[in-house]
Design a protein around this motif. Structure first.
Motif, mmCIF file in Angstrom:
data_model
loop_
_atom_site.group_PDB
_atom_site.id
_atom_site.type_symbol
_atom_site.label_atom_id
_atom_site.label_comp_id
_atom_site.label_asym_id
_atom_site.label_seq_id
_atom_site.Cartn_x
_atom_site.Cartn_y
_atom_site.Cartn_z
ATOM 1 N N TYR A 48 36.338 37.291 33.244
ATOM 2 C CA TYR A 48 36.457 37.277 34.788
ATOM 3 C C TYR A 48 35.057 38.220 35.443
ATOM 4 N N ASP A 49 34.951 37.690 36.766
ATOM 5 C CA ASP A 49 34.092 38.249 37.481
ATOM 6 C C ASP A 49 34.640 39.696 38.096
ATOM 7 N N ALA A 50 33.526 40.354 38.411
ATOM 8 C CA ALA A 50 33.922 41.743 38.945
ATOM 9 C C ALA A 50 35.196 42.036 39.895
ATOM 10 N N ARG A 51 35.424 41.179 40.797
ATOM 11 C CA ARG A 51 36.533 41.178 41.983
ATOM 12 C C ARG A 51 37.932 40.847 40.846
ATOM 13 N N GLU A 52 37.717 39.799 40.207
ATOM 14 C CA GLU A 52 38.917 39.484 39.271
ATOM 15 C C GLU A 52 39.206 40.635 38.541
ATOM 16 N N ARG A 53 38.387 41.227 37.934
ATOM 17 C CA ARG A 53 38.669 42.388 36.971
ATOM 18 C C ARG A 53 39.282 43.256 37.813
ATOM 19 N N TYR A 54 38.891 43.798 38.978
ATOM 20 C CA TYR A 54 39.260 44.687 40.081
ATOM 21 C C TYR A 54 40.773 44.463 40.400
ATOM 22 N N GLU A 55 40.985 43.116 40.674
ATOM 23 C CA GLU A 55 42.168 42.836 41.380
ATOM 24 C C GLU A 55 43.278 42.942 40.091
ATOM 25 N N ARG A 56 42.748 42.597 38.938
ATOM 26 C CA ARG A 56 43.769 42.699 37.549
ATOM 27 C C ARG A 56 44.247 44.162 37.302
ATOM 28 N N LEU A 57 43.110 44.924 37.596
ATOM 29 C CA LEU A 57 43.324 46.604 37.268
ATOM 30 C C LEU A 57 44.351 46.916 38.522
ATOM 31 N N LEU A 58 44.220 46.662 39.679
ATOM 32 C CA LEU A 58 45.181 46.849 40.673
ATOM 33 C C LEU A 58 46.439 46.387 40.437
ATOM 34 N N ALA A 59 46.760 45.293 39.993
ATOM 35 C CA ALA A 59 47.982 44.734 39.645
ATOM 36 C C ALA A 59 48.755 45.433 38.393
ATOM 37 N N ARG A 60 47.854 45.958 37.419
ATOM 38 C CA ARG A 60 48.387 46.738 36.517
ATOM 39 C C ARG A 60 48.741 48.117 36.821
ATOM 40 N N PRO A 62 48.767 49.868 40.290
ATOM 41 C CA PRO A 62 48.430 49.747 41.638
ATOM 42 C C PRO A 62 47.957 51.165 42.425
ATOM 43 N N LEU A 63 48.143 52.269 41.737
ATOM 44 C CA LEU A 63 48.010 53.705 42.429
ATOM 45 C C LEU A 63 46.762 54.223 42.025
ATOM 46 N N ILE A 64 45.968 53.492 41.151
ATOM 47 C CA ILE A 64 44.837 54.076 40.478
ATOM 48 C C ILE A 64 43.748 54.228 41.511
ATOM 49 N N VAL A 65 43.693 53.614 42.674
ATOM 50 C CA VAL A 65 42.550 54.034 43.626
ATOM 51 C C VAL A 65 43.006 55.510 44.321
ATOM 52 N N GLN A 66 44.359 55.995 44.127
ATOM 53 C CA GLN A 66 44.542 57.170 44.884
ATOM 54 C C GLN A 66 44.393 58.241 43.542
ATOM 55 N N GLN A 67 44.256 57.778 42.501
ATOM 56 C CA GLN A 67 44.164 58.827 41.245
ATOM 57 C C GLN A 67 42.644 59.207 40.879
ATOM 58 N N LEU A 68 41.798 58.043 40.956
ATOM 59 C CA LEU A 68 40.415 57.963 40.375
ATOM 60 C C LEU A 68 39.407 57.785 41.481
ATOM 61 N N SER A 69 38.376 58.364 41.348
ATOM 62 C CA SER A 69 37.352 57.849 42.230
ATOM 63 C C SER A 69 36.832 56.585 42.131
ATOM 64 N N LEU A 70 36.295 55.996 43.054
ATOM 65 C CA LEU A 70 35.547 54.719 43.046
ATOM 66 C C LEU A 70 34.731 54.806 41.743
ATOM 67 N N ARG A 71 33.678 55.678 41.753
ATOM 68 C CA ARG A 71 32.774 55.937 40.432
ATOM 69 C C ARG A 71 33.466 55.747 39.136
ATOM 70 N N ASP A 72 34.531 56.356 39.071
ATOM 71 C CA ASP A 72 35.242 56.334 37.807
ATOM 72 C C ASP A 72 35.831 54.665 37.489
ATOM 73 N N ILE A 73 36.493 54.065 38.687
ATOM 74 C CA ILE A 73 37.085 52.746 38.500
ATOM 75 C C ILE A 73 35.725 51.844 38.420
ATOM 76 N N ALA A 74 34.526 51.867 38.877
ATOM 77 C CA ALA A 74 33.412 51.163 38.632
ATOM 78 C C ALA A 74 33.087 51.341 37.285
ATOM 79 N N SER A 75 32.947 52.603 36.897
ATOM 80 C CA SER A 75 32.699 52.666 35.431
ATOM 81 C C SER A 75 33.515 52.031 34.381
ATOM 82 N N PHE A 76 34.662 52.106 34.661
ATOM 83 C CA PHE A 76 35.732 51.284 33.866
ATOM 84 C C PHE A 76 35.514 49.767 33.711
ATOM 85 N N LEU A 77 35.222 49.451 34.983
ATOM 86 C CA LEU A 77 35.027 47.825 35.003
ATOM 87 C C LEU A 77 33.707 47.337 34.826
#
Length: 98
Positions: A48-60, A62-77
């Motif tokens: 998957y490209d970066a967008r697809e990985r981000y969308e799959r993460l949000l589907a799995r 959904p509250l992750i954007v309120q729990q982690l910083s964008l830097r942490d999410i970016a690192s995970f992806l």
């Protein structure tokens, strides 16, 4: 997020597995599950490209954007925070346009 973490020395864990068939089975199932998760994440990086990985993460998660910083999410992806910001901007404008 609140959680409990247990730490056990590898030798103690091995002793526990050797002395208890149920613990051995549970340990094997946990190890198999961790392997499956890790392998899937590894394959997703290539599938998957970066967008697809981000969308799959949000589907799995959904509250992750309120729990982690964008830097942490970016690192995970395995992308830059700027890439995550661009993806979020694109998604927002698509929702507002469509």
């Amino acid at each position: 997020m609140p959680c409990e973490v247990y730490v056990i020395d590898g030798r103690d864990l091995l002793q526990m597995y050797l002395g208890d068939d149920e613990a051995h089975l549970q340990g094997r199932l946990i190890a198999e599950n961790l392997f499956t998760q890790t392998y899937s994440r590894f394959l997703d990086h290539y599938r998957y490209d970066a967008r697809e990985r981000y969308e799959r993460l949000l589907a799995r998660c959904p509250l992750i954007v309120q729990q982690l910083s964008l830097r942490d999410i970016a690192s995970f992806l395995n992308v830059t925070p700027k890439t995550i910001s661009q993806i979020r901007r694109d998604i927002t404008f698509e929702v507002n346009d469509g």
